[in-house]
Design a protein around this motif. Structure first.
Motif, PDB file in Angstrom:
ATOM      1  N   PRO A 241      -9.574  26.206   9.179  1.00 12.47           N
ATOM      2  CA  PRO A 241     -10.131  25.670   7.929  1.00 12.47           C
ATOM      3  C   PRO A 241     -11.457  26.294   7.528  1.00 12.47           C
ATOM      4  O   PRO A 241     -11.907  26.126   6.389  1.00 12.47           O
ATOM      5  N   GLU A 242     -12.108  27.023   8.444  1.00 19.39           N
ATOM      6  CA  GLU A 242     -13.410  27.625   8.109  1.00 19.39           C
ATOM      7  C   GLU A 242     -13.279  28.798   7.143  1.00 19.39           C
ATOM      8  O   GLU A 242     -14.273  29.244   6.553  1.00 19.39           O
ATOM      9  N   PHE A 243     -12.049  29.327   6.978  1.00 16.32           N
ATOM     10  CA  PHE A 243     -11.839  30.439   6.062  1.00 16.32           C
ATOM     11  C   PHE A 243     -11.439  29.922   4.683  1.00 16.32           C
ATOM     12  O   PHE A 243     -10.695  28.942   4.560  1.00 16.32           O
ATOM     13  N   SER A 244     -11.909  30.613   3.638  1.00 18.17           N
ATOM     14  CA  SER A 244     -11.505  30.268   2.277  1.00 18.17           C
ATOM     15  C   SER A 244     -10.070  30.713   2.046  1.00 18.17           C
ATOM     16  O   SER A 244      -9.507  31.492   2.836  1.00 18.17           O
ATOM     17  N   GLU A 245      -9.476  30.256   0.965  1.00 17.45           N
ATOM     18  CA  GLU A 245      -8.101  30.648   0.652  1.00 17.45           C
ATOM     19  C   GLU A 245      -8.018  32.152   0.411  1.00 17.45           C
ATOM     20  O   GLU A 245      -7.033  32.787   0.804  1.00 17.45           O
ATOM     21  N   GLU A 246      -9.023  32.725  -0.224  1.00 24.03           N
ATOM     22  CA  GLU A 246      -9.020  34.171  -0.454  1.00 24.03           C
ATOM     23  C   GLU A 246      -9.141  34.930   0.866  1.00 24.03           C
ATOM     24  O   GLU A 246      -8.474  35.957   1.070  1.00 24.03           O
ATOM     25  N   GLN A 247      -9.966  34.429   1.776  1.00 25.47           N
ATOM     26  CA  GLN A 247     -10.091  35.071   3.086  1.00 25.47           C
ATOM     27  C   GLN A 247      -8.786  34.963   3.876  1.00 25.47           C
ATOM     28  O   GLN A 247      -8.365  35.909   4.543  1.00 25.47           O
ATOM     29  N   LYS A 248      -8.127  33.810   3.801  1.00 25.53           N
ATOM     30  CA  LYS A 248      -6.844  33.647   4.490  1.00 25.53           C
ATOM     31  C   LYS A 248      -5.801  34.619   3.942  1.00 25.53           C
ATOM     32  O   LYS A 248      -4.971  35.146   4.699  1.00 25.53           O
ATOM     33  N   ILE A 250      -6.402  37.598   2.841  1.00 23.40           N
ATOM     34  CA  ILE A 250      -6.716  38.885   3.451  1.00 23.40           C
ATOM     35  C   ILE A 250      -6.278  38.921   4.909  1.00 23.40           C
ATOM     36  O   ILE A 250      -5.866  39.963   5.428  1.00 23.40           O
ATOM     37  N   LEU A 251      -6.335  37.782   5.582  1.00 21.14           N
ATOM     38  CA  LEU A 251      -5.947  37.710   6.994  1.00 21.14           C
ATOM     39  C   LEU A 251      -4.439  37.657   7.195  1.00 21.14           C
ATOM     40  O   LEU A 251      -3.964  37.668   8.327  1.00 21.14           O
ATOM     41  N   GLY A 252      -3.680  37.581   6.102  1.00 20.84           N
ATOM     42  CA  GLY A 252      -2.228  37.649   6.217  1.00 20.84           C
ATOM     43  C   GLY A 252      -1.511  36.326   6.134  1.00 20.84           C
ATOM     44  O   GLY A 252      -0.286  36.267   6.350  1.00 20.84           O
ATOM     45  N   TYR A 253      -2.235  35.252   5.823  1.00 23.26           N
ATOM     46  CA  TYR A 253      -1.565  33.959   5.659  1.00 23.26           C
ATOM     47  C   TYR A 253      -0.655  34.009   4.434  1.00 23.26           C
ATOM     48  O   TYR A 253      -0.991  34.617   3.413  1.00 23.26           O
ATOM     49  N   GLY A 254       0.508  33.370   4.550  1.00 23.25           N
ATOM     50  CA  GLY A 254       1.450  33.317   3.438  1.00 23.25           C
ATOM     51  C   GLY A 254       2.438  34.461   3.407  1.00 23.25           C
ATOM     52  O   GLY A 254       3.255  34.548   2.484  1.00 23.25           O
ATOM     53  N   LEU A 255       2.409  35.335   4.422  1.00 25.90           N
ATOM     54  CA  LEU A 255       3.321  36.478   4.450  1.00 25.90           C
ATOM     55  C   LEU A 255       4.397  36.351   5.534  1.00 25.90           C
ATOM     56  O   LEU A 255       5.058  37.326   5.862  1.00 25.90           O
TER      57      LEU A 255
END
Length: 273
Positions: A241-248, A250-255
């Protein structure tokens, strides 16, 4: 500023700011240097944390009975920000992402982030062989598919093993002949706190470190979303939760890959409503 004199030119590229200029350099010659904007005190902190992370990483591997030396992994710190969370600040460095959007567009992901140590006293360095950061690939593309942002924890000098590049080699499918490499290769020397930003298809290599001190760096590879990550970061990081949606993003969430028709149908439902 006056325009460069030209003749017979019907088309020309415009650059609105420094990031456009740096992006054009990368498109043409395959690499550039980008100031991270960090202060000396911030760079001192990253230097200290890097050494602490190296020690923690070695202890972690030993506790799991992994011999980094025999695995030829003793000169890397895989997933460095997982070992020391302060390094996420470099992953999300604002000047870097200004440049990345000019090269990869609005949607790109972090493929890998690893600490790299070029040992002093002329010791063997795995990254000293020419390579692409998309290894075993021999093709060219009209736009970059992947960008490496190599952060200099220490000054990069010829004496301590600065990165060598073959300019514009990202435009060629095959590795150049040995004599052409010798004629064209150049060292990229930069001050600490600088990102050496490369098209990942540019042939590059580290160099021998002739000094008595290790030369430290952190490679950040960002790719278009269709390329697989070196580590599946959403699985490693969890909800985070410490990451913003935009950061997530970039980290590959949602793929995550769809593994059944039911999952596919469920993924499409919000778009249908």
């Amino acid at each position: 500023m006056n325009k460069v004199s030209r003749y017979g030119v019907l088309q020309a590229t415009d650059a609105e700011d420094v990031y456009d200029v740096l992006a054009e350099e990368i498109r043409l010659r395959g690499y550039t240097a980008l100031d991270s904007g960090l202060s000396d005190s911030q760079l001192d902190e990253f230097s200290r944390l890097f050494d602490e992370a190296e020690a923690s990483y070695s202890e972690l591997a030993a506790s799991k009975n992994f011999d980094l030396q025999s695995m030829k992994e003793s000169d890397a710190i895989r997933l460095l920000p997982v070992i020391s969370s302060k390094f996420w600040d470099l992953v999300f460095n604002e000047p870097l992402h200004q440049l990345l959007t000019r090269l990869l567009g609005q949607y790109y992901i972090l493929n890998q982030v690893n600490g790299l140590i070029n040992r002093g006293d002329k010791r063997e360095y795995h990254q000293a062989q020419y390579h692409r950061d998309l290894p075993y690939q021999h093709f060219t593309s009209s736009r970059p598919l992947a960008i490496n942002a190599l952060f200099a924890v220490d000054d990069f000098t010829i004496e301590n093993g600065a990165t060598r590049v073959i300019p514009a080699s990202h435009h060629r499918e095959a590795f150049p002949s040995d004599e052409v490499v010798r004629r064209l290769e150049t060292h990229v020397t930069v001050k600490r706190g600088t990102f050496v930003v490369l098209d990942c298809m540019l042939y590059h290599a580290g160099s021998t470190n002739y000094t008595t001190r290790d030369r430290r760096a952190i490679n950040h590879v960002f790719t278009i979303p269709m390329l697989r990550q070196q580590f599946h970061m959403p699985s490693i990081l969890g909800p985070s939760p410490e990451f913003s949606e935009e950061q997530k993003k970039i980290l590959g969430y949602g793929l995550e890959e769809v593994r059944s028709l039911d999952q596919w149908f469920l993924s499409r439902m919000p778009k249908i409503r």
